[in-house]
Structure formats: C-alpha cells, structure tokens
Design an enzyme around this catalytic site. Structure first.
Site, PDB file in Angstrom:
ATOM      1  N   GLY A 290      24.888  59.518-103.748  1.00  0.00           N
ATOM      2  CA  GLY A 290      26.328  59.749-103.685  1.00  0.00           C
ATOM      3  C   GLY A 290      26.849  59.711-102.263  1.00  0.00           C
ATOM      4  O   GLY A 290      27.943  59.196-101.994  1.00  0.00           O
TER       5      GLY A 290
ATOM      6  N   TYR B 268      24.419  59.742-107.119  1.00  0.00           N
ATOM      7  CA  TYR B 268      23.765  61.027-107.380  1.00  0.00           C
ATOM      8  C   TYR B 268      23.022  61.475-106.130  1.00  0.00           C
ATOM      9  O   TYR B 268      22.239  60.712-105.548  1.00  0.00           O
ATOM     10  CB  TYR B 268      22.809  60.863-108.560  1.00  0.00           C
ATOM     11  CG  TYR B 268      22.070  62.116-109.014  1.00  0.00           C
ATOM     12  CD1 TYR B 268      22.486  63.390-108.654  1.00  0.00           C
ATOM     13  CD2 TYR B 268      20.943  62.015-109.816  1.00  0.00           C
ATOM     14  CE1 TYR B 268      21.803  64.517-109.072  1.00  0.00           C
ATOM     15  CE2 TYR B 268      20.251  63.141-110.252  1.00  0.00           C
ATOM     16  CZ  TYR B 268      20.679  64.386-109.869  1.00  0.00           C
ATOM     17  OH  TYR B 268      20.006  65.506-110.281  1.00  0.00           O
ATOM     18  N   CYS B 269      23.238  62.722-105.696  1.00  0.00           N
ATOM     19  CA  CYS B 269      22.556  63.313-104.551  1.00  0.00           C
ATOM     20  C   CYS B 269      22.807  62.445-103.316  1.00  0.00           C
ATOM     21  O   CYS B 269      23.944  62.081-103.033  1.00  0.00           O
ATOM     22  CB  CYS B 269      21.075  63.498-104.878  1.00  0.00           C
ATOM     23  SG  CYS B 269      20.122  64.407-103.627  1.00  0.00           S
ATOM     24  N   LEU B 270      21.777  62.079-102.565  1.00  0.00           N
ATOM     25  CA  LEU B 270      21.997  61.258-101.379  1.00  0.00           C
ATOM     26  C   LEU B 270      22.489  59.859-101.744  1.00  0.00           C
ATOM     27  O   LEU B 270      23.088  59.169-100.915  1.00  0.00           O
ATOM     28  CB  LEU B 270      20.716  61.172-100.557  1.00  0.00           C
ATOM     29  CG  LEU B 270      20.441  62.405 -99.693  1.00  0.00           C
ATOM     30  CD1 LEU B 270      19.043  62.350 -99.096  1.00  0.00           C
ATOM     31  CD2 LEU B 270      21.471  62.559 -98.601  1.00  0.00           C
TER      32      LEU B 270
END
Length: 583
Positions: free
Chosen positions: A315, A311-313
């Site tokens: 990811g 998720y987000c960074l």
C-alpha cells in the site's frame, strides 16, 4: 545532493569488520547490541544524577513490598483484594488456578515487580524518547522470561496437568521441543505445513499468469459472474509476504470474494529475491512492480481506469505510484484502497524500536554477506513485539503442557517466509521509517519529489485495532496527507486477521466488527480518538462495505474480459504462478 532514498555511502562494511559483525548479528538474532547498550547507557546515566527519581523508586519499592506482605498471608483466607491488576492484554494469570494460594501470591509478586520496573524505566528527565522505549521494551522481555507462568514448579496449570497425566505432558513437551529444534537447525518448516500447499489447498482461485518480469508475475483471475464492473482491480501485496494471504482457502479468500461479486481482479506476485537481486532498489519496485503491472492491466482493458489496492508496504508503494501518476490526464487510476498501510512513519509503534542508525547499520552488515535479508530474521522482530502470544504462550502450551497447536492456513502462510533485497530494504528503512521522507515530501522518483497531496482520487483505507506492524493511528494520518476524500474503516483483529476477515467464515471471524466514516479532504478530525468516538459502529466484516464502495465508484457493468495466459515452454502458466514457489 543525493536524494535521501538513495543507497547510503559506505553501505558495505570493511572486509576486516565483516566476520565480527556477522557473528554478532547471528548471536543477537539481528538486534544491534550497540543500539540496546546506548539506550541503557542513556537511561542509567540520567538515573544516576536524579536522586529525586531514585527516592521515588525506593519509596515505591517499599510500598509494593508492604502491600505484598499484607496480601500473601491474607490470601489464604480468600476474598483478599489484589495488590495490582494485570494489564488488560495480559491473560497469563486469568485462569482460576492462579487465584489460589500460593500461586496468587507468586503472580502478585511478579506483577508488582513488573509495575515497579515500568516506573523505573520511564519518566527520567533527559532520556531520549527512543532510548526510553528501547530500554523499557527490552526490560519487559527480560521480565517476561522470568514469569512464574514459564516454569513447571510455579505454574499451577502445568502442575495439575503433570499430576493428571503422570508427567506425560512433559515428555510430550520435550518431544515437541526436539522437533522444533531440529526444524530450526535444518532450516525446515514447522510441522503441519504440508497440509496447506499453495496451488492445492491454498491459492486455488482459478486464474492465469498474464505477465512476468524479473520482479513480478501478474495473475488475472477467471470471472465468476456474467457481468463485471467496467473498471478492473489491481492488487499490490507487500513484498515481505507472499501474495496468497489474500487467497488462502476458499472460505477466507478475499480474491474469491471479489470475483464472485463481479470484479475483474489482477494480483501482483512478487519474486522471492536472491543474491543476484541485491541491487534492486525501492524505485525498482515502483517501476517494475506497480507501474509494469498497471501497464499490463490497461493493455488488457484499454480505455478503462483501474481500482488500485495495496496491502501493508504494498500500500505504501501504491501510494507512491498514485502520487507519481497524478499528473497524467486522464488518470489511469479510478480509486485507491490501502489495507493496513502506513504513509507516515513518524510513529510506527513498537516496530520503531528497531529503527535507528545503529540498528539499520547492523542490518545492512547482516545483509552484505548474501545480498538480502532473510524473512526469518524479520519474523524474529515481529515475535519480540508480541512475545507474550508468539513466544511465551507457545512455551507453556507446547513445551510444558505438551499440547500441539494445530496448523492453520494462516499459520502455514506465515511460515512461508520471503527475502528482501539489501538495497531496497536499506532504502525503505532509512528513507521511510528513519527519516519519514514520504510523508514530509522528500522521497523522490525519477528525480522528482513525491507529493501525497497530489492524490485527489477517492480513497478507501482500512486499519486494524490490534496492529503491531501498522498501528491504526499511523494509518489514520493519510487523512491529512492525501488530497482526496477518505473512507476509513477501523476493523477488529490484527495486521493479518483484521484484513482476512470474510463475511461468512470460520468461528475466528464471527465476532468481527468495524467502525466506519467518510471524510472530505481536510475535514477529518485531527485527533484519531475524536474520529473513533464519532465513527459509526458496525458488526461483521468490512468486505461488503468495501465492495459497495467499489461498485459505487465504478462507471458501469460490462461483459468479462477474455483471459489469455502467458505461455511458457508450450504451457499456459496458471495461477498461482511460479514465483510463489521460490524459497
């Protein structure tokens, strides 16, 4: 030559420079004055040698003045067409009170001025794109500060409330402001967060911590079904947020949804770093975060592959790890899911306004004192990006109208700020955002370049329409970077609400919808708009679609694995663990 993601030379400012730079950093809330000054110098110097642009602006100012002078007296009669319509996302002047003179004339004067300044800040030959964006953005912030909606005497809604309550709303507003000021001065948390405590009201899905090192705790959740998919799931959240965004209340917990639908879920919980962690780098997060967690999951479920989720960074970090692991046979990963995660940072949206050499050096100076960046400083940049909703609407609602915004689980989580080690934060700002090393094949792990094209696994990628942090068109670029088939979902909502989007949840999620399409490698439209026009429109949450995709890419169902938690001081450490409580 050192790899570009290594710590830059001369990172620490000279001792003589440090007091001044720290004072400036605090005064400017982490925004580099030099970066803003350079942008305006570039804009002004080119405007001064562009008499044709000056003439166009003078003519535009005259036209707008004449339009307003015609509109203002006729608006009293009703039915007069507006001089200018607000932008679609600008809801400040939508209420009916703003359509009545003299407030309609005030609103139109402001919008005309806003339109003129937009013309003045853009389209000047010779100004760099980055400087034009910075200058235009800061000018919008300045104009928004002086909007008639922000003042008692020029806001008809506030005037009506003041008359109706005998100024009680203003007294309540002063009390609200005073409480918030004291909270800021004492580094306290917003009022109401005590109703949402991790481990009591949020992050309550049953589980145990099965591993801990200096950087992560790994949580394994208790199974909720008689059989589970054979392949377990490892979730890597961003380190700039606490993991329980994905395990809020039972009504909107993605973790609970997954375990009740037959998935074995492992979750990384990042440690909130302190001064002793200042030298942790981005590759340490790969090694002691993703790789360490994956080793533990595979030791608990040997001879099975893993559905990896970032998720987000988190990811972005997972994409790096997936590319590094691509040479292993068999590949330890079964699939890769990226949630609102960029892998190409060339066009990071308005967040890119805060990414240039001057700004990054300024942040490095700010971090040098304590060895980390405080999450509250990061939150300030996000508030500026969406200031109409996060700053000025709060001013009107709480300080002028005297109302209180109710605390929610999502808002309480958002107030639970985290920190970032100085070296890691510098490396990802320079290597990923400024130089775009990952997308362009220059990012290195263990001395070897990371090639996202090596990821041949099936990917499920989610982007959100209103994302100010990971713009969906940037997230979409994974289609041309990865070597595997991509199932892409574009969902309604923003960076958080678009992901925390349960099928049957609160009313806030009831209007959810998403577009979805799967593309083989190299077959996705190059233009994101072409994909959008052709993608299937679906109603509801994207969670069931993802669950079906995961189940389709699993080999079989088996009995759930045993759950043996980590024992510390004679006690088994239960979810949500201990790192979540580190302030």
């Amino acid at each position: 030559m050192a790899p570009s993601n290594s710590r830059p030379d001369g990172y620490a400012p000279a001792p003589m420079d440090l007091p001044l730079k720290l004072w400036l950093a605090r005064l400017a809330h982490g925004i580099s004055p030099a970066s803003v000054s350079l942008a305006y110098a570039d804009w002004l110097s080119h405007l001064l040698v562009a008499p044709s642009k000056q003439a166009d602006l003078a003519a535009s100012a005259l036209r707008k003045a004449m339009l307003w002078l015609q509109y203002a007296p006729h608006s009293w009669r009703g039915g007069c067409p507006l001089c200018v319509e607000p932008l679609p996302q600008d809801k400040r002047f939508s209420p009916q009170e703003w359509h009545v003179p003299p407030f309609s004339a005030l609103a139109q004067a402001f919008l005309l001025q806003q339109q003129w300044w937009a013309e003045a800040m853009t389209g000047i030959r010779g100004v760099s794109k980055h400087h034009e964006d910075v200058a235009a953005f800061t000018m919008r912030q300045w104009l928004d500060m002086w909007s008639p909606s922000n003042f008692v005497a020029t806001n008809p809604q506030v005037l009506r409330e003041t008359l109706a309550t005998g100024s009680i709303n203003l007294a309540n507003g002063v009390a609200n402001w005073w409480r918030d000021a004291l909270s800021v001065l004492s580094d306290g948390k917003p009022r109401g967060v005590e109703q949402f405590r991790p481990g009591h009201d949020m992050a309550v899905t049953p589980g145990k911590v099965v591993f801990r090192n200096r950087l992560i705790e790994l949580i394994q959740y208790e199974p909720a079904t008689a059989e589970v998919d054979a392949e377990p799931m490892l979730i890597v959240p961003s380190w700039i947020m606490k993991y329980y965004i994905l395990d809020l209340t039972p009504d909107d917990s993605l973790v609970k949804y997954l375990v009740t639908h037959g998935h074995t879920v492992f979750m990384v919980s990042w440690k909130n770093p302190d001064t002793s962690d200042r030298n942790l780098g981005l590759n340490d997060y790969v090694e002691f975060g993703v790789m360490a967690a994956l080793d533990v999951v595979r030791s608990i479920r040997p001879r099975t592959r893993v559905h990896a989720v970032g998720y987000c960074l988190g990811g972005t970090l997972l994409a790096i790890a997936a590319a590094v692991l691509a040479d292993e046979h068999p590949n330890p990963l079964m699939t890769v899911t990226l949630l609102a995660a960029e892998t190409d940072f060339k066009e990071p949206g308005e967040l890119g306004l805060f990414i240039d050499e001057s700004q990054i050096s300024f942040v490095e100076d700010l971090m040098s004192e304590r060895g980390y960046l405080d999450g509250r400083q990061m939150a300030g940049a996000f508030q500026l990006i969406n200031s109409k909703d996060l700053v000025w609407s709060k001013l009107v609602h709480e300080y002028l109208m005297g109302a209180r915004t109710p605390m929610t689980a999502l808002r309480a989580w958002n107030a639970d700020a985290t920190r970032m080690p100085a070296r890691m934060h510098s490396e990802y700002l320079r290597g990923l955002y400024l130089h775009n090393d990952l997308a362009e094949g220059r990012y290195r792990v263990a001395g070897q370049p990371v090639r996202l094209a090596d990821i041949k696994l099936p990917l499920f990628v989610v982007a959100t329409e209103g994302d100010h942090v990971s713009p969906w068109k940037s997230v979409y670029k994974i289609h041309r970077l990865a070597g595997g088939p991509v199932s892409f979902a574009l969902t309604s909502g923003g960076h958080n609400v678009g992901i925390v989007n349960p099928p049957a949840g609160p009313a806030a999620y009831s209007q959810a919808g998403y577009r979805f399409a799967s593309c083989k490698p190299g077959k996705a439209p190059a233009n994101p708009q072409d994909w959008l026009d052709a993608a299937e429109q679906r109603t509801g949450s994207w969670w069931p679609c993802w669950h079906e995709w995961l189940h389709k890419h699993s080999s079989q169902t088996v009995k759930p694995p045993t759950l043996d938690g980590l024992v510390l001081d004679g006690t088994t450490l239960a979810a949500p663990g201990s790192y979540i409580y580190l302030d």
